[in-house]
Design a protein around this motif. Structure first.
Motif, PDB file in Angstrom:
ATOM      1  N   GLU A  84       0.798  -1.232   0.000  1.00 29.22           N
ATOM      2  CA  GLU A  84       0.000   0.000   0.000  1.00 29.22           C
ATOM      3  C   GLU A  84       0.826   1.275   0.000  1.00 29.22           C
ATOM      4  OE1 GLU A  84      -3.862  -0.255   2.522  1.00 29.22           O
ATOM      5  OE2 GLU A  84      -2.287  -1.343   3.621  1.00 29.22           O
ATOM      6  N   VAL A  85       2.145   1.178   0.173  1.00 23.60           N
ATOM      7  CA  VAL A  85       2.962   2.379   0.331  1.00 23.60           C
ATOM      8  C   VAL A  85       4.000   2.477  -0.771  1.00 23.60           C
ATOM      9  CG1 VAL A  85       2.631   2.292   2.831  1.00 23.60           C
ATOM     10  CG2 VAL A  85       4.701   1.295   1.844  1.00 23.60           C
ATOM     11  N   PHE A  86       4.590   3.673  -0.897  1.00 21.73           N
ATOM     12  CA  PHE A  86       5.658   3.928  -1.861  1.00 21.73           C
ATOM     13  C   PHE A  86       6.936   4.227  -1.079  1.00 21.73           C
ATOM     14  CE2 PHE A  86       8.159   6.966  -4.397  1.00 21.73           C
ATOM     15  CZ  PHE A  86       8.421   6.165  -5.482  1.00 21.73           C
ATOM     16  N   ILE A 103      14.218   3.916   7.083  1.00 22.74           N
ATOM     17  CA  ILE A 103      13.174   3.613   6.103  1.00 22.74           C
ATOM     18  C   ILE A 103      12.255   4.820   5.981  1.00 22.74           C
ATOM     19  CG2 ILE A 103      11.191   2.140   5.600  1.00 22.74           C
ATOM     20  CD1 ILE A 103      12.670  -0.093   7.082  1.00 22.74           C
ATOM     21  N   GLU A 104      11.981   5.222   4.740  1.00 20.05           N
ATOM     22  CA  GLU A 104      11.041   6.305   4.474  1.00 20.05           C
ATOM     23  C   GLU A 104      10.058   5.835   3.415  1.00 20.05           C
ATOM     24  OE1 GLU A 104      13.199   9.828   3.349  1.00 20.05           O
ATOM     25  OE2 GLU A 104      14.387   9.801   5.196  1.00 20.05           O
ATOM     26  N   PHE A 105       8.788   6.208   3.589  1.00 21.85           N
ATOM     27  CA  PHE A 105       7.771   5.890   2.599  1.00 21.85           C
ATOM     28  C   PHE A 105       6.627   6.890   2.677  1.00 21.85           C
ATOM     29  CE2 PHE A 105       6.812   3.293   6.332  1.00 21.85           C
ATOM     30  CZ  PHE A 105       5.468   3.530   6.545  1.00 21.85           C
ATOM     31  N   TYR A 106       5.810   6.895   1.614  1.00 18.01           N
ATOM     32  CA  TYR A 106       4.641   7.772   1.522  1.00 18.01           C
ATOM     33  C   TYR A 106       3.371   6.947   1.428  1.00 18.01           C
ATOM     34  CZ  TYR A 106       7.230  12.083   0.672  1.00 18.01           C
ATOM     35  OH  TYR A 106       8.037  13.178   0.803  1.00 18.01           O
ATOM     36  N   LYS A 107       2.309   7.522   1.982  1.00 18.58           N
ATOM     37  CA  LYS A 107       0.959   6.973   1.830  1.00 18.58           C
ATOM     38  C   LYS A 107      -0.012   8.133   1.998  1.00 18.58           C
ATOM     39  CE  LYS A 107      -2.453   3.848   2.090  1.00 18.58           C
ATOM     40  NZ  LYS A 107      -3.342   3.868   0.988  1.00 18.58           N
ATOM     41  N   ASP A 108      -0.830   8.384   0.990  1.00 18.40           N
ATOM     42  CA  ASP A 108      -1.851   9.442   1.046  1.00 18.40           C
ATOM     43  C   ASP A 108      -1.293  10.788   1.490  1.00 18.40           C
ATOM     44  OD1 ASP A 108      -3.762   7.558   0.280  1.00 18.40           O
ATOM     45  OD2 ASP A 108      -4.208   7.025   2.354  1.00 18.40           O
ATOM     46  N   ARG A 109      -0.224  11.245   0.829  1.00 15.36           N
ATOM     47  CA  ARG A 109       0.411  12.550   1.067  1.00 15.36           C
ATOM     48  C   ARG A 109       1.019  12.705   2.454  1.00 15.36           C
ATOM     49  NH1 ARG A 109      -2.624  17.651  -0.605  1.00 15.36           N
ATOM     50  NH2 ARG A 109      -0.499  18.404  -0.426  1.00 15.36           N
ATOM     51  N   ILE A 110       1.239  11.606   3.143  1.00 19.75           N
ATOM     52  CA  ILE A 110       1.923  11.648   4.434  1.00 19.75           C
ATOM     53  C   ILE A 110       3.241  10.896   4.292  1.00 19.75           C
ATOM     54  CG2 ILE A 110       1.844  10.993   6.867  1.00 19.75           C
ATOM     55  CD1 ILE A 110      -1.178  11.327   6.754  1.00 19.75           C
ATOM     56  N   GLU A 111       4.320  11.549   4.721  1.00 17.99           N
ATOM     57  CA  GLU A 111       5.646  10.928   4.691  1.00 17.99           C
ATOM     58  C   GLU A 111       5.898  10.286   6.051  1.00 17.99           C
ATOM     59  OE1 GLU A 111      10.259  12.017   3.712  1.00 17.99           O
ATOM     60  OE2 GLU A 111       9.039  13.541   4.678  1.00 17.99           O
ATOM     61  N   TYR A 112       6.352   9.052   6.042  1.00 18.62           N
ATOM     62  CA  TYR A 112       6.682   8.308   7.253  1.00 18.62           C
ATOM     63  C   TYR A 112       8.178   8.014   7.250  1.00 18.62           C
ATOM     64  CZ  TYR A 112       1.667   7.491   7.520  1.00 18.62           C
ATOM     65  OH  TYR A 112       0.305   7.657   7.592  1.00 18.62           O
ATOM     66  N   GLU A 113       8.825   8.222   8.395  1.00 17.36           N
ATOM     67  CA  GLU A 113      10.246   7.935   8.529  1.00 17.36           C
ATOM     68  C   GLU A 113      10.449   7.073   9.773  1.00 17.36           C
ATOM     69  OE1 GLU A 113      12.530  11.521   8.626  1.00 17.36           O
ATOM     70  OE2 GLU A 113      11.498  12.366   6.908  1.00 17.36           O
ATOM     71  N   PHE A 114      11.215   6.005   9.625  1.00 13.29           N
ATOM     72  CA  PHE A 114      11.481   5.080  10.724  1.00 13.29           C
ATOM     73  C   PHE A 114      12.971   4.808  10.821  1.00 13.29           C
ATOM     74  CE2 PHE A 114       7.087   4.209   9.927  1.00 13.29           C
ATOM     75  CZ  PHE A 114       6.567   3.783  11.139  1.00 13.29           C
TER      76      PHE A 114
END
Length: 132
Positions: A84-86, A103-114
């Motif tokens: 589901e993510v990019f 790790i970084e990814f996007y989902k629905d215009r939200i950027e996630y960084e871990f």
């Protein structure tokens, strides 16, 4: 709850012409930071970080969880599946005396960084930010 938190900072500030609360606090072994739109209450940015004990745990490739498992841990924490993510970044590096996956990814215009401990899969840092 607020009773279990030690607040470090609560500040009303302006970001991109809008009022925004900056809130930082500690709870247990975690540090949390939030940016909240003061007019709507929408969380614009949030992060959490485990207090680290540098130690001496560099490990070797055989003792690492692997890139695929690190990605699964990150997207599961965010409430999604890998399909589901990019993904925009998956990087293994040594930091603070240990091997970590960034790790970084996007989902629905939200950027996630871990940041994930590469030896045991512990989430060391987490941040999400609305891409406005």
């Amino acid at each position: 709850s607020a009773n279990n938190a030690a607040f470090k900072k609560v500040k009303l500030d302006w970001d991109d012409g809008r009022p925004e609360y900056e809130v930082e606090f500690y709870a247990g072994s975690m540090e949390y930071e939030y940016e909240i739109n003061a007019a709507t209450g929408v969380i614009m940015d949030r992060s959490q970080e485990v207090f680290r004990n540098p130690g001496n745990q560099t490990g070797n490739a055989d003792s690492l969880i692997g890139e695929d498992r690190a990605k699964e841990i990150a997207v599961d924490h965010a409430g999604f599946s890998v399909t589901e993510v990019f993904f925009t970044k998956i990087k293994l590096e040594e930091e603070h005396g240990r091997m970590e996956y960034e790790i970084e990814f996007y989902k629905d215009r939200i950027e996630y960084e871990f940041t994930i401990d590469a030896s045991d899969g512990t989430i060391l840092e987490y941040e999400s930010e609305y891409d406005d």
